[in-house]
Write a protein that holds these residues in place. Sequence first.
Motif: not given
Length: 169
Positions: A18-19, A22, A26, A108, A111-112, A144-145, A148
Amino acid sequence: MSEKALTLKESGVRWLWLALFIFLADIAIKFLVLEYIEFGWQNRIEITPFFNLLYVRNYGAAFSFLSDQAGWQRWLFTGIAFAVTAMLTYWMSKLPAKEKWNNIAYAMIIGGAVGNVFDRVVHGFVVDYLDFFVGNYHWPAFNLADSTICIGAAMIILDGFISKDKAKA
């Protein structure tokens, strides 16, 4: 008596996909922004009466915190992001994969954080492109980052309240 160590498959590290998703989303959006939107507030693309797309540069942290400094903040925020990413990845390795809520929250944030670090290292600033406003009041532009990271942090805080409520019951 010691606990059995979790394998990678059993641990929350499984949620790092998921990371990665993201991060890639992004970076892809930021690439499109850099390619197709001219820099500056005056070049915004009006989407709705309360939302614009635009391209601005953030040299600081959330909401342009410390953006007016000489450049040292770039490396401070990069270091913090690496430290937080390492800490959350470690926690994920100790958390069972079936504990979805916290693993999703951690992924999340990771990833951000990595998405914004990429910008800081490659460009020297973070690309922001989402502009929400009411009348003349504009929420600071974000991406987006940032979204999240905030959602993941809110999930962690909410989990703290939910866990306390469960313990009382």
